[in-house]
Design a protein around this motif. Structure first.
Motif, PDB file in Angstrom:
ATOM      1  N   UNK A 108       0.830  -1.208   0.000  1.00 53.39           N
ATOM      2  CA  UNK A 108       0.000   0.000   0.000  1.00 53.39           C
ATOM      3  C   UNK A 108       0.862   1.254   0.000  1.00 53.39           C
ATOM      4  N   UNK A 109       2.016   1.172   0.639  1.00 50.33           N
ATOM      5  CA  UNK A 109       2.867   2.349   0.745  1.00 50.33           C
ATOM      6  C   UNK A 109       3.527   2.752  -0.551  1.00 50.33           C
ATOM      7  N   UNK A 110       3.890   1.780  -1.403  1.00 47.15           N
ATOM      8  CA  UNK A 110       4.670   2.136  -2.594  1.00 47.15           C
ATOM      9  C   UNK A 110       3.961   1.842  -3.918  1.00 47.15           C
ATOM     10  N   UNK A 111       3.008   0.922  -3.949  1.00 41.50           N
ATOM     11  CA  UNK A 111       2.381   0.549  -5.218  1.00 41.50           C
ATOM     12  C   UNK A 111       1.638   1.708  -5.891  1.00 41.50           C
ATOM     13  N   UNK A 112       0.843   2.518  -5.167  1.00 44.61           N
ATOM     14  CA  UNK A 112       0.167   3.629  -5.851  1.00 44.61           C
ATOM     15  C   UNK A 112       1.138   4.614  -6.501  1.00 44.61           C
ATOM     16  N   UNK A 113       2.224   4.933  -5.805  1.00 44.65           N
ATOM     17  CA  UNK A 113       3.218   5.838  -6.387  1.00 44.65           C
ATOM     18  C   UNK A 113       3.833   5.232  -7.644  1.00 44.65           C
ATOM     19  N   UNK A 114       4.227   3.965  -7.580  1.00 50.72           N
ATOM     20  CA  UNK A 114       4.839   3.322  -8.736  1.00 50.72           C
ATOM     21  C   UNK A 114       3.854   3.220  -9.895  1.00 50.72           C
ATOM     22  N   UNK A 115       2.592   2.959  -9.593  1.00 48.77           N
ATOM     23  CA  UNK A 115       1.574   2.870 -10.643  1.00 48.77           C
ATOM     24  C   UNK A 115       1.381   4.214 -11.329  1.00 48.77           C
ATOM     25  N   UNK A 116       1.275   5.282 -10.547  1.00 49.02           N
ATOM     26  CA  UNK A 116       1.115   6.617 -11.136  1.00 49.02           C
ATOM     27  C   UNK A 116       2.317   6.988 -11.988  1.00 49.02           C
ATOM     28  N   UNK A 117       3.499   6.694 -11.490  1.00 49.20           N
ATOM     29  CA  UNK A 117       4.711   7.036 -12.225  1.00 49.20           C
ATOM     30  C   UNK A 117       4.771   6.297 -13.554  1.00 49.20           C
ATOM     31  N   UNK A 174       4.929  -0.886 -25.915  1.00 44.43           N
ATOM     32  CA  UNK A 174       4.908  -0.114 -24.670  1.00 44.43           C
ATOM     33  C   UNK A 174       5.766  -0.780 -23.592  1.00 44.43           C
ATOM     34  N   UNK A 175       5.506  -2.052 -23.315  1.00 44.40           N
ATOM     35  CA  UNK A 175       6.187  -2.726 -22.199  1.00 44.40           C
ATOM     36  C   UNK A 175       7.714  -2.698 -22.312  1.00 44.40           C
ATOM     37  N   UNK A 176       8.314  -2.999 -23.480  1.00 40.50           N
ATOM     38  CA  UNK A 176       9.784  -2.959 -23.537  1.00 40.50           C
ATOM     39  C   UNK A 176      10.379  -1.600 -23.186  1.00 40.50           C
ATOM     40  N   UNK A 177       9.675  -0.529 -23.503  1.00 39.21           N
ATOM     41  CA  UNK A 177      10.185   0.805 -23.187  1.00 39.21           C
ATOM     42  C   UNK A 177       9.967   1.179 -21.734  1.00 39.21           C
ATOM     43  N   UNK A 178       8.991   0.533 -21.100  1.00 39.33           N
ATOM     44  CA  UNK A 178       8.655   0.900 -19.723  1.00 39.33           C
ATOM     45  C   UNK A 178       9.412   0.098 -18.672  1.00 39.33           C
ATOM     46  N   UNK A 179       9.950  -1.059 -19.021  1.00 41.27           N
ATOM     47  CA  UNK A 179      10.606  -1.897 -18.023  1.00 41.27           C
ATOM     48  C   UNK A 179      11.789  -1.199 -17.329  1.00 41.27           C
ATOM     49  N   UNK A 180      12.694  -0.534 -18.065  1.00 40.78           N
ATOM     50  CA  UNK A 180      13.768   0.172 -17.344  1.00 40.78           C
ATOM     51  C   UNK A 180      13.248   1.308 -16.473  1.00 40.78           C
ATOM     52  N   UNK A 181      12.169   1.932 -16.885  1.00 44.98           N
ATOM     53  CA  UNK A 181      11.581   2.997 -16.063  1.00 44.98           C
ATOM     54  C   UNK A 181      10.917   2.421 -14.821  1.00 44.98           C
ATOM     55  N   UNK A 182      10.399   1.196 -14.930  1.00 43.76           N
ATOM     56  CA  UNK A 182       9.839   0.531 -13.754  1.00 43.76           C
ATOM     57  C   UNK A 182      10.939   0.242 -12.738  1.00 43.76           C
ATOM     58  N   UNK A 183      12.117  -0.151 -13.213  1.00 41.22           N
ATOM     59  CA  UNK A 183      13.234  -0.375 -12.299  1.00 41.22           C
ATOM     60  C   UNK A 183      13.618   0.924 -11.607  1.00 41.22           C
TER      61      UNK A 183
END
Length: 272
Positions: free
Chosen positions: A146-155, A186-195
């Motif tokens: 709950x503490x980090x998932x909403x922030x990561x999802x928005x980002x 979309x996904x290949x470009x977003x994976x490094x940003x997810x890290x």
């Protein structure tokens, strides 16, 4: 010449990063000596020899009550909770963030809700989590999620929405379905940003973990720190804080190296 034109050579690049740590240790040692000169029984700033003895006791000697080596058992408990929490938060953020960022209907439906969730102070709902999920492992893991998932999802959703529209239009022109666009464009470009997002969330994840362990746990790094606080055992508390800091730093370093290894094109584009 201007200061910005001076660049450290190889030797300076190795020495300069260590200098602040050396200065910090020296300041601590001097402060400890001064306090003990006035009060030999002072517990606030234990001497370096006391710190070394405490590290030897908790990291290399079995506990007389349980037979476990305290530091390693606490570390295993905390890293297990943190690892599960980060994994659940990362997977859920990846799926929801990609879909919300790509699909307009989902973006309109869920963006306000996710924004509201990200504004809820996680520590404020910790008592609720203990009531709903009990005092076991689940409540601690849920707090991290709950503490980090909403922030990561928005980002992640924001990063998806910033992709050039031309890419999506061209993919559709070539006959790609929404599922194919999601997985292959979309996904290949977003994976490094997810890290990157996970790296930015590490500090908060550790904070929520330590807070949960301090309130309701029988093992863990946070549990041990708050247990030792009752006895003013700074010779144990300070090494534990340093160990947590080192673990957080190593986690960030591993993620950074993993990002560079899996997505070298991303690191190359960032350095330009």
């Amino acid at each position: 010449m201007r200061l910005l034109t001076y660049r450290p050579n190889r030797g300076a690049s190795l020495i300069l990063p260590a200098l602040p740590f050396v200065v910090l240790i020296a300041i601590y040692a001097i402060g400890s000596i001064l306090r003990h000169s006035g009060n030999p029984d002072d517990k606030l700033l234990p001497g370096l020899d006391s710190l070394a003895a405490a590290v030897r006791r908790v990291a290399f000697e079995p506990d007389k009550r349980t037979g476990d080596i305290i530091l390693w058992s606490d570390t295993a408990a905390s890293l297990t909770r943190l690892g599960v929490g980060l994994t659940v938060a990362t997977v859920s953020s990846c799926v929801i963030g990609l879909l919300v960022g790509l699909l307009p209907y989902l973006r309109v439906l869920l963006t306000p809700f996710i924004a509201v969730l990200s504004m809820i102070p996680p520590l404020a709902i910790l008592p609720i989590l203990f009531i709903v999920f009990g005092l076991g492992e689940v409540s601690k893991i849920v707090l991290i999620v709950i503490g980090i998932a909403p922030f990561m999802t928005r980002d992640l959703a924001l990063r998806v929405s910033e992709l050039p529209v031309e890419q999506l239009v061209k993919a559709q022109t070539l006959g790609a379905t929404t599922w194919q666009i999601l997985l292959r464009v979309v996904a290949p470009q977003m994976m490094p940003r997810l890290i990157d997002s996970v790296r930015l969330s590490l500090g908060a994840a550790w904070l929520y973990l330590i807070a949960a362990e301090a309130i309701a746990a029988e093992s863990g790094l946070g549990y041990r720190i708050f247990l030792m606080r009752r006895y003013l055992a700074m010779d144990v508390i300070l090494p534990y804080v340093a160990w947590i800091t080192l673990l957080a730093f190593l986690s960030d370093y591993i993620l950074r190296r993993l990002q560079g290894w899996l997505f070298p094109w991303f690191a190359g584009a960032r350095s330009k």
